[in-house]
Design a protein around this motif. Structure first.
Motif, PDB file in Angstrom:
ATOM      1  N   UNK A 214       0.831  -1.211   0.000  1.00  0.00           N
ATOM      2  CA  UNK A 214       0.000   0.000   0.000  1.00  0.00           C
ATOM      3  C   UNK A 214       0.865   1.261   0.000  1.00  0.00           C
ATOM      4  N   UNK A 215       1.952   1.236   0.757  1.00  0.00           N
ATOM      5  CA  UNK A 215       2.865   2.387   0.782  1.00  0.00           C
ATOM      6  C   UNK A 215       3.395   2.658  -0.622  1.00  0.00           C
ATOM      7  N   UNK A 216       3.777   1.611  -1.315  1.00  0.00           N
ATOM      8  CA  UNK A 216       4.280   1.785  -2.688  1.00  0.00           C
ATOM      9  C   UNK A 216       3.190   2.322  -3.608  1.00  0.00           C
ATOM     10  N   UNK A 217       1.964   1.886  -3.393  1.00  0.00           N
ATOM     11  CA  UNK A 217       0.848   2.394  -4.198  1.00  0.00           C
ATOM     12  C   UNK A 217       0.653   3.886  -4.003  1.00  0.00           C
ATOM     13  N   UNK A 218       0.682   4.328  -2.760  1.00  0.00           N
ATOM     14  CA  UNK A 218       0.543   5.768  -2.493  1.00  0.00           C
ATOM     15  C   UNK A 218       1.726   6.542  -3.066  1.00  0.00           C
ATOM     16  N   UNK A 219       2.923   5.974  -2.946  1.00  0.00           N
ATOM     17  CA  UNK A 219       4.119   6.642  -3.459  1.00  0.00           C
ATOM     18  C   UNK A 219       4.021   6.825  -4.982  1.00  0.00           C
ATOM     19  N   UNK A 220       3.363   5.880  -5.643  1.00  0.00           N
ATOM     20  CA  UNK A 220       3.221   5.931  -7.107  1.00  0.00           C
ATOM     21  C   UNK A 220       2.347   7.085  -7.566  1.00  0.00           C
ATOM     22  N   UNK A 221       1.568   7.677  -6.658  1.00  0.00           N
ATOM     23  CA  UNK A 221       0.762   8.843  -7.039  1.00  0.00           C
ATOM     24  C   UNK A 221       1.659   9.960  -7.550  1.00  0.00           C
ATOM     25  N   UNK A 222       2.884  10.029  -7.020  1.00  0.00           N
ATOM     26  CA  UNK A 222       3.832  11.039  -7.480  1.00  0.00           C
ATOM     27  C   UNK A 222       3.501  12.459  -7.055  1.00  0.00           C
ATOM     28  N   UNK A 223       2.771  12.606  -5.961  1.00  0.00           N
ATOM     29  CA  UNK A 223       2.480  13.957  -5.475  1.00  0.00           C
ATOM     30  C   UNK A 223       2.687  14.014  -3.957  1.00  0.00           C
ATOM     31  N   UNK A 224       2.511  15.212  -3.420  1.00  0.00           N
ATOM     32  CA  UNK A 224       2.754  15.431  -2.000  1.00  0.00           C
ATOM     33  C   UNK A 224       1.842  14.577  -1.114  1.00  0.00           C
ATOM     34  N   UNK A 225       0.584  14.480  -1.487  1.00  0.00           N
ATOM     35  CA  UNK A 225      -0.361  13.685  -0.700  1.00  0.00           C
ATOM     36  C   UNK A 225       0.026  12.207  -0.711  1.00  0.00           C
ATOM     37  N   UNK A 226       0.367  11.695  -1.871  1.00  0.00           N
ATOM     38  CA  UNK A 226       0.784  10.300  -1.973  1.00  0.00           C
ATOM     39  C   UNK A 226       2.036  10.024  -1.162  1.00  0.00           C
ATOM     40  N   UNK A 227       2.978  10.944  -1.196  1.00  0.00           N
ATOM     41  CA  UNK A 227       4.221  10.776  -0.427  1.00  0.00           C
ATOM     42  C   UNK A 227       3.946  10.812   1.076  1.00  0.00           C
ATOM     43  N   UNK A 228       3.035  11.699   1.486  1.00  0.00           N
ATOM     44  CA  UNK A 228       2.668  11.770   2.902  1.00  0.00           C
ATOM     45  C   UNK A 228       2.044  10.445   3.355  1.00  0.00           C
ATOM     46  N   UNK A 229       1.076   9.956   2.591  1.00  0.00           N
ATOM     47  CA  UNK A 229       0.423   8.701   2.955  1.00  0.00           C
ATOM     48  C   UNK A 229       1.403   7.529   2.925  1.00  0.00           C
ATOM     49  N   UNK A 230       2.286   7.516   1.949  1.00  0.00           N
ATOM     50  CA  UNK A 230       3.299   6.459   1.863  1.00  0.00           C
ATOM     51  C   UNK A 230       4.210   6.486   3.080  1.00  0.00           C
TER      52      UNK A 230
END
Length: 105
Positions: free
Chosen positions: A29-45
């Motif tokens: 799941x962390x990798x999935x959020x990181x794949x968003x490629x934005x600040x929100x995804x990085x925060x969640x990751x």
């Protein structure tokens, strides 16, 4: 006498490389959020990464096990702080009243 047969948990088999353990699911799941490629995804990751570290540290195999182990650890930390506070209070009282810690009743 026949031995009682107990059902066993089904063995998890990865399908298409999907995660199977509790820790693997969280890391995935962390990798999935990181794949968003934005600040929100990085925060969640990063939050999922922290959760994965705690899961690995507790060696929990499921959410209930994780929460139980975390509760025990939190209780131990609280007790350590209470012990430190009690000792600091005794030391402060001893210095004010000129008693040693060995002068307890």
């Amino acid at each position: 006498m026949n031995a009682i047969s107990r059902p066993t948990a089904p063995k998890l088999v990865p399908m298409n490389g999907q995660p199977v353990t509790f820790l693997e699911v969280v890391e995935h799941e962390a990798n999935g959020y990181r794949a968003w490629g934005n600040e929100m995804g990085e925060f969640l990751a990063s939050q999922m990464d922290r959760l994965a570290q705690l899961i690995a540290w507790t060696s929990a195999s499921n959410p209930a096990d994780f929460l139980d182990r975390l509760e025990v650890w939190d209780g131990e930390i609280r007790q350590q702080w209470e012990d430190r506070g009690y000792k600091a209070g005794l030391e402060a009282a001893s210095s004010v009243y000129g008693l040693s810690l060995d002068d307890r009743y």
